[in-house]
Design an enzyme around this catalytic site. Structure first.
Site, PDB file in Angstrom:
ATOM      1  N   PHE A  49       0.801  -1.217   0.000  1.00 35.20           N
ATOM      2  CA  PHE A  49       0.000   0.000   0.000  1.00 35.20           C
ATOM      3  C   PHE A  49       0.839   1.273   0.000  1.00 35.20           C
ATOM      4  CE2 PHE A  49      -2.234  -3.385   2.354  1.00 35.20           C
ATOM      5  CZ  PHE A  49      -3.315  -3.565   1.504  1.00 35.20           C
ATOM      6  N   GLY A  70       5.347  -2.679  11.345  1.00 30.86           N
ATOM      7  CA  GLY A  70       4.341  -3.009  10.337  1.00 30.86           C
ATOM      8  C   GLY A  70       4.983  -3.423   9.030  1.00 30.86           C
ATOM      9  N   ASP A 108       6.591  -7.253  13.116  1.00 27.75           N
ATOM     10  CA  ASP A 108       5.177  -7.443  12.785  1.00 27.75           C
ATOM     11  C   ASP A 108       4.766  -8.805  13.351  1.00 27.75           C
ATOM     12  OD1 ASP A 108       2.673  -7.919  11.385  1.00 27.75           O
ATOM     13  OD2 ASP A 108       3.297  -6.420   9.933  1.00 27.75           O
ATOM     14  N   GLY A 157      -1.946  -9.816  10.546  1.00 24.23           N
ATOM     15  CA  GLY A 157      -2.760  -8.829   9.861  1.00 24.23           C
ATOM     16  C   GLY A 157      -3.331  -7.787  10.790  1.00 24.23           C
ATOM     17  N   ASP A 213       4.042   2.187  10.680  1.00 26.77           N
ATOM     18  CA  ASP A 213       3.049   1.880   9.649  1.00 26.77           C
ATOM     19  C   ASP A 213       2.346   0.576  10.008  1.00 26.77           C
ATOM     20  OD1 ASP A 213       1.596   2.259   7.330  1.00 26.77           O
ATOM     21  OD2 ASP A 213       3.085   1.315   6.034  1.00 26.77           O
ATOM     22  N   HIS A 223      -3.918   0.618  12.064  1.00 24.71           N
ATOM     23  CA  HIS A 223      -4.384   2.004  12.020  1.00 24.71           C
ATOM     24  C   HIS A 223      -5.588   2.260  12.920  1.00 24.71           C
ATOM     25  CE1 HIS A 223      -1.355   2.595   9.211  1.00 24.71           C
ATOM     26  NE2 HIS A 223      -2.024   2.912   8.133  1.00 24.71           N
ATOM     27  N   HIS A 283       3.222   6.881   8.298  1.00 18.28           N
ATOM     28  CA  HIS A 283       2.531   6.739   7.013  1.00 18.28           C
ATOM     29  C   HIS A 283       1.016   6.830   7.180  1.00 18.28           C
ATOM     30  CE1 HIS A 283       1.694   4.378   3.115  1.00 18.28           C
ATOM     31  NE2 HIS A 283       2.123   5.587   2.796  1.00 18.28           N
TER      32      HIS A 283
END
Length: 212
Positions: free
Chosen positions: A16, A41, A66, A70, A136, A139, A164
């Site tokens: 992304f 992330g 990470d 997800g 990142d 969110h 980001h």
């Protein structure tokens, strides 16, 4: 100078990060002080490769953390859910195989160290001041605030904090990254640098105690 092969691999990778923002991210690493580079992330490794494109010419390493299950937006029923990323053995998202494939195919395994953990847990084990911190991860407000609180104290004076998906207008995107950007900037601990698109760059200033 950025590694052109890694830049090309980053541009072609799934993810992304727009190409112009990825390039700005890499250029910001080149301009940062010497020292560790850490990303919160990883997803499938696209932004990691942009960081690696700057790290390799500097002889630096990118550490990326990470849990690879997800973010909230990647779960079933959400806009960014990809059923192909679900591990059928456990019924959960698993982006680690895809991430490892991205990094290996780009020939970046010598530059990238992947840590499979929750960012806040790993932060408790980290002891080296960071030269560059890229946030990142998830969110949601809770996760974004936790990432900032966990990792910003590890950023050295003069180091760069990159965030980001910062969208001042709610119509353009979620507000959690914008809120941690504002929290960092409003703290008085940072000076804003020139970013690009939704990428914000902040330099951490020395505290009064450090200046004495």
């Amino acid at each position: 100078m950025l590694d052109s092969d890694l830049l090309a691999a980053a541009a072609a990778a799934t993810g992304f990060m727009p190409a112009d923002e990825g390039l700005a991210l890499a250029e910001a690493v080149l301009a940062a002080p010497a020292g560790p580079i850490l990303e919160v992330g990883s997803y499938l490794g696209k932004s990691t490769l942009y960081l690696a494109a700057a790290a390799r010419p500097r002889g630096a390493t990118v550490v990326t953390v990470d849990h690879h299950r997800g973010s909230e937006e990647h779960q079933p029923g959400w806009d960014y859910h990809d059923p192909g990323l679900v591990d059928p053995r456990v019924g959960l998202i698993d982006t680690l195989p895809g991430f490892r494939g991205t990094i290996a195919a780009a020939g970046a395994e010598d530059v990238v160290v992947a840590v499979v953990a929750r960012a806040e847990q790993f932060a408790r084990l980290w002891a080296t001041p960071l030269a560059f911190l890229f946030l990142d991860g998830s969110h949601t407000d809770e996760s974004a605030q936790r990432d900032l609180a966990s990792w910003a104290p590890h950023l050295a004076a003069g180091g760069v904090l990159a965030i980001h998906d910062v969208f001042p207008d709610p119509a353009d995107g979620g507000q959690a990254p914008y809120r941690i950007y504002r929290k960092a900037l409003d703290s008085g601990d940072y000076t804003e640098l020139t970013g690009r698109g939704s990428l914000r760059l902040l330099r951490r200033e020395p505290s009064p105690r450090q200046e004495r």
